[in-house]
Design a protein around this motif. Structure first.
Motif, PDB file in Angstrom:
ATOM      1  N   ALA A   8       0.830  -1.206   0.000  1.00 24.35           N
ATOM      2  CA  ALA A   8       0.000   0.000   0.000  1.00 24.35           C
ATOM      3  C   ALA A   8       0.866   1.259   0.000  1.00 24.35           C
ATOM      4  CB  ALA A   8      -0.939   0.002   1.201  1.00 24.35           C
ATOM      5  N   ALA A   9       1.909   1.277   0.814  1.00 22.19           N
ATOM      6  CA  ALA A   9       2.791   2.442   0.856  1.00 22.19           C
ATOM      7  C   ALA A   9       3.522   2.619  -0.467  1.00 22.19           C
ATOM      8  CB  ALA A   9       3.784   2.302   1.998  1.00 22.19           C
ATOM      9  N   SER A  10       3.926   1.503  -1.095  1.00 19.74           N
ATOM     10  CA  SER A  10       4.603   1.584  -2.394  1.00 19.74           C
ATOM     11  C   SER A  10       3.662   2.099  -3.463  1.00 19.74           C
ATOM     12  CB  SER A  10       5.142   0.198  -2.789  1.00 19.74           C
ATOM     13  OG  SER A  10       6.090  -0.254  -1.858  1.00 19.74           O
ATOM     14  N   ARG A  11       2.419   1.629  -3.419  1.00 19.09           N
ATOM     15  CA  ARG A  11       1.412   2.102  -4.376  1.00 19.09           C
ATOM     16  C   ARG A  11       1.148   3.587  -4.174  1.00 19.09           C
ATOM     17  NH1 ARG A  11      -0.424   0.389  -9.302  1.00 19.09           N
ATOM     18  NH2 ARG A  11      -2.596   0.985  -9.643  1.00 19.09           N
ATOM     19  N   ASP A  12       1.101   4.001  -2.931  1.00 17.03           N
ATOM     20  CA  ASP A  12       0.897   5.411  -2.635  1.00 17.03           C
ATOM     21  C   ASP A  12       2.046   6.248  -3.184  1.00 17.03           C
ATOM     22  OD1 ASP A  12      -1.075   7.103  -1.128  1.00 17.03           O
ATOM     23  OD2 ASP A  12       0.743   7.751  -0.084  1.00 17.03           O
ATOM     24  N   TRP A  13       3.269   5.743  -3.029  1.00 13.66           N
ATOM     25  CA  TRP A  13       4.427   6.437  -3.592  1.00 13.66           C
ATOM     26  C   TRP A  13       4.286   6.526  -5.104  1.00 13.66           C
ATOM     27  CZ3 TRP A  13       7.875   5.101  -7.350  1.00 13.66           C
ATOM     28  CH2 TRP A  13       8.979   5.945  -7.534  1.00 13.66           C
ATOM     29  N   TRP A  14       3.844   5.468  -5.753  1.00 12.06           N
ATOM     30  CA  TRP A  14       3.709   5.478  -7.214  1.00 12.06           C
ATOM     31  C   TRP A  14       2.693   6.533  -7.655  1.00 12.06           C
ATOM     32  CZ3 TRP A  14      -0.221   4.786 -10.731  1.00 12.06           C
ATOM     33  CH2 TRP A  14       0.174   4.627 -12.068  1.00 12.06           C
ATOM     34  N   TYR A  15       1.589   6.647  -6.924  1.00 11.09           N
ATOM     35  CA  TYR A  15       0.605   7.674  -7.259  1.00 11.09           C
ATOM     36  C   TYR A  15       1.204   9.073  -7.107  1.00 11.09           C
ATOM     37  CZ  TYR A  15      -3.453   4.616  -7.824  1.00 11.09           C
ATOM     38  OH  TYR A  15      -4.345   3.673  -8.293  1.00 11.09           O
ATOM     39  N   ARG A  16       1.972   9.294  -6.058  1.00  9.03           N
ATOM     40  CA  ARG A  16       2.626  10.586  -5.870  1.00  9.03           C
ATOM     41  C   ARG A  16       3.543  10.898  -7.053  1.00  9.03           C
ATOM     42  NH1 ARG A  16       2.018  12.926  -1.020  1.00  9.03           N
ATOM     43  NH2 ARG A  16       1.013  11.653   0.590  1.00  9.03           N
ATOM     44  N   TYR A  17       4.275   9.906  -7.470  1.00 10.21           N
ATOM     45  CA  TYR A  17       5.170  10.081  -8.615  1.00 10.21           C
ATOM     46  C   TYR A  17       4.376  10.418  -9.878  1.00 10.21           C
ATOM     47  CZ  TYR A  17       8.388   8.906 -12.394  1.00 10.21           C
ATOM     48  OH  TYR A  17       9.144   8.947 -13.543  1.00 10.21           O
ATOM     49  N   SER A  18       3.267   9.697 -10.108  1.00  5.12           N
ATOM     50  CA  SER A  18       2.471   9.924 -11.318  1.00  5.12           C
ATOM     51  C   SER A  18       1.803  11.297 -11.298  1.00  5.12           C
ATOM     52  CB  SER A  18       1.417   8.824 -11.487  1.00  5.12           C
ATOM     53  OG  SER A  18       0.463   8.851 -10.443  1.00  5.12           O
ATOM     54  N   PHE A  19       1.348  11.754 -10.137  1.00  3.99           N
ATOM     55  CA  PHE A  19       0.755  13.088 -10.030  1.00  3.99           C
ATOM     56  C   PHE A  19       1.805  14.153 -10.308  1.00  3.99           C
ATOM     57  CE2 PHE A  19      -3.015  11.190  -8.817  1.00  3.99           C
ATOM     58  CZ  PHE A  19      -3.969  12.056  -8.309  1.00  3.99           C
ATOM     59  N   THR A  20       3.001  13.967  -9.776  1.00  2.01           N
ATOM     60  CA  THR A  20       4.077  14.927 -10.016  1.00  2.01           C
ATOM     61  C   THR A  20       4.468  14.937 -11.486  1.00  2.01           C
ATOM     62  OG1 THR A  20       4.920  14.599  -7.765  1.00  2.01           O
ATOM     63  CG2 THR A  20       6.420  15.590  -9.363  1.00  2.01           C
ATOM     64  N   SER A  21       4.554  13.759 -12.089  1.00  5.97           N
ATOM     65  CA  SER A  21       4.912  13.654 -13.503  1.00  5.97           C
ATOM     66  C   SER A  21       3.858  14.277 -14.400  1.00  5.97           C
ATOM     67  CB  SER A  21       5.113  12.181 -13.886  1.00  5.97           C
ATOM     68  OG  SER A  21       6.159  11.605 -13.136  1.00  5.97           O
ATOM     69  N   ALA A  22       2.607  14.302 -13.925  1.00  7.22           N
ATOM     70  CA  ALA A  22       1.514  14.886 -14.711  1.00  7.22           C
ATOM     71  C   ALA A  22       1.502  16.413 -14.633  1.00  7.22           C
ATOM     72  CB  ALA A  22       0.181  14.337 -14.233  1.00  7.22           C
ATOM     73  N   GLY A  23       2.385  16.992 -13.839  1.00  2.00           N
ATOM     74  CA  GLY A  23       2.455  18.457 -13.765  1.00  2.00           C
ATOM     75  C   GLY A  23       1.766  19.045 -12.554  1.00  2.00           C
ATOM     76  N   LEU A  24       1.547  18.221 -11.514  1.00  2.00           N
ATOM     77  CA  LEU A  24       0.909  18.714 -10.299  1.00  2.00           C
ATOM     78  C   LEU A  24       1.931  18.758  -9.165  1.00  2.00           C
ATOM     79  CD1 LEU A  24      -2.484  16.751 -10.382  1.00  2.00           C
ATOM     80  CD2 LEU A  24      -1.959  18.987 -11.363  1.00  2.00           C
ATOM     81  N   ARG A  25       1.652  19.564  -8.164  1.00  4.20           N
ATOM     82  CA  ARG A  25       2.513  19.616  -6.984  1.00  4.20           C
ATOM     83  C   ARG A  25       1.652  19.577  -5.723  1.00  4.20           C
ATOM     84  NH1 ARG A  25       3.213  25.177  -5.131  1.00  4.20           N
ATOM     85  NH2 ARG A  25       1.928  26.560  -6.422  1.00  4.20           N
ATOM     86  N   SER A  26       2.217  19.044  -4.668  1.00  2.00           N
ATOM     87  CA  SER A  26       1.523  18.878  -3.400  1.00  2.00           C
ATOM     88  C   SER A  26       1.677  20.133  -2.555  1.00  2.00           C
ATOM     89  CB  SER A  26       2.115  17.667  -2.665  1.00  2.00           C
ATOM     90  OG  SER A  26       1.581  17.542  -1.369  1.00  2.00           O
ATOM     91  N   VAL A  27       0.526  20.716  -2.128  1.00  2.00           N
ATOM     92  CA  VAL A  27       0.558  21.984  -1.402  1.00  2.00           C
ATOM     93  C   VAL A  27      -0.346  21.914  -0.176  1.00  2.00           C
ATOM     94  CG1 VAL A  27       0.048  24.453  -1.513  1.00  2.00           C
ATOM     95  CG2 VAL A  27       1.023  23.309  -3.495  1.00  2.00           C
ATOM     96  N   LEU A  28       0.145  22.408   0.957  1.00  2.00           N
ATOM     97  CA  LEU A  28      -0.662  22.577   2.161  1.00  2.00           C
ATOM     98  C   LEU A  28      -1.051  24.044   2.281  1.00  2.00           C
ATOM     99  CD1 LEU A  28       1.287  20.428   4.784  1.00  2.00           C
ATOM    100  CD2 LEU A  28      -0.958  19.923   3.821  1.00  2.00           C
TER     101      LEU A  28
END
Length: 311
Positions: A8-28
């Protein structure tokens, strides 16, 4: 160390990578008064593009629920994918638990990013929040998609056995599974053809990574959805609305889709996806994306062309 080997943690990391690769960034975004919202936002917001907000339901975080959709819409829209309060990295110390408060917080966060007009897709609980945004901020909402969203349910529906669960406590223990048995039960309710034979180890791993945070607060969110809810009190929204539903949804039965269509009248269009349960976006992602494209891109372009001819 254990989570280094967690599926699950690895899958979560993969999603983070794919979102970043798609041109998005994580913001609080700190909204003040003890409230912080997390959102995936465009690295480069383009004024020429319309905005699309993807709001998740109960379950894994927003990335897991919308990962497949990104590639279909990232070229056409500025995409924003928020975590609702008590999901992902979003939280509040305030006592409010209503979808109205969730809607206010999402809107404040969008305004903090300079976004005041948007289209929105809401899955299940995310649709409750999206509907409330359309009620509270009608000038901000252009088009709305509600997927398996039981906003037309009434408190008496639980007593009259409309749902597969008998009471709120059973609903909470199923939607927030804490044991492999409960997670299997949720999978059976969410999918027409759930994956079978998954070892307890993988289910326990998923629960540990995805289902153990803010359990009591999420239970309170569920309570507020149902409390004193009556169709007669549900405001009608006027924005063009697409209702998407699985014909075999066991969490929010399809009767609620027809009820919502009648409630909204000519502003609503219903798309029923065959042989699909509650998790339409995960079970039939291609068909789900097709309906969204038709409504958010093709229909809006048709309206724009008509407006041009009138001008």
């Amino acid at each position: 160390m254990a989570k280094c080997f967690s599926f699950a943690a690895s899958r979560d990391w993969w999603y983070r990578y794919s979102f970043t690769s798609a041109g998005l960034r994580s913001v609080l975004t700190d909204l003040g008064e003890g409230t912080v919202m997390h959102c995936w936002v465009p690295k480069c917001h383009r004024q020429t593009k319309p905005n699309l907000v993807l709001v998740h339901g109960f379950g894994a975080n927003a990335m897991w629920q919308y990962g497949y959709l990104l590639r279909h819409f990232i070229q056409r829209f500025n995409i924003y994918v928020p975590d609702l309060l008590f999901f992902g990295s979003s939280f509040t110390t305030r006592p409010e638990r209503t979808e109205a408060f969730q809607a206010e917080c999402v809107m404040k966060m969008m305004e903090a990013h300079g976004v005041r007009k948007m289209n929105l897709v809401g899955v299940s609980y995310g649709g409750f929040v999206g509907y409330n945004m359309a009620v509270q901020f009608p000038e901000a909402m252009e088009r709305l998609v509600l997927c398996c969203t039981g906003v037309c349910l009434e408190e008496k529906d639980m007593e009259q056995s409309l749902f597969a669960v008998s009471d709120l406590e059973e609903a909470a223990s199923t939607l927030m599974p804490q044991t492999p048995e409960k997670l299997r039960e949720l999978m059976k309710l969410s999918f027409v053809k759930p994956v079978k034979g998954v070892p307890n180890y993988f289910l326990t791993d998923f629960i540990d990574v995805m289902c153990t945070d803010h359990v009591e607060e999420k239970r309170e969110l569920l309570q507020m959805i149902l409390k004193d809810r009556k169709l007669i009190n549900l405001p009608k929204i006027t924005q063009p609305t697409l209702i998407v539903w699985g014909d075999q949804d066991q969490i929010f039965p399809i009767e609620l889709a027809y009820r919502l269509e009648r409630h909204l009248g000519e502003n609503a269009k219903l798309a029923v996806i065959k042989n699909t349960g509650h998790a339409v976006n995960l079970e039939k992602p291609r068909e789900f994306a097709k309906h969204l494209k038709s409504f958010l891109i093709d229909s809006s372009q048709s309206v724009a062309s008509k407006d041009d001819r009138v001008d």
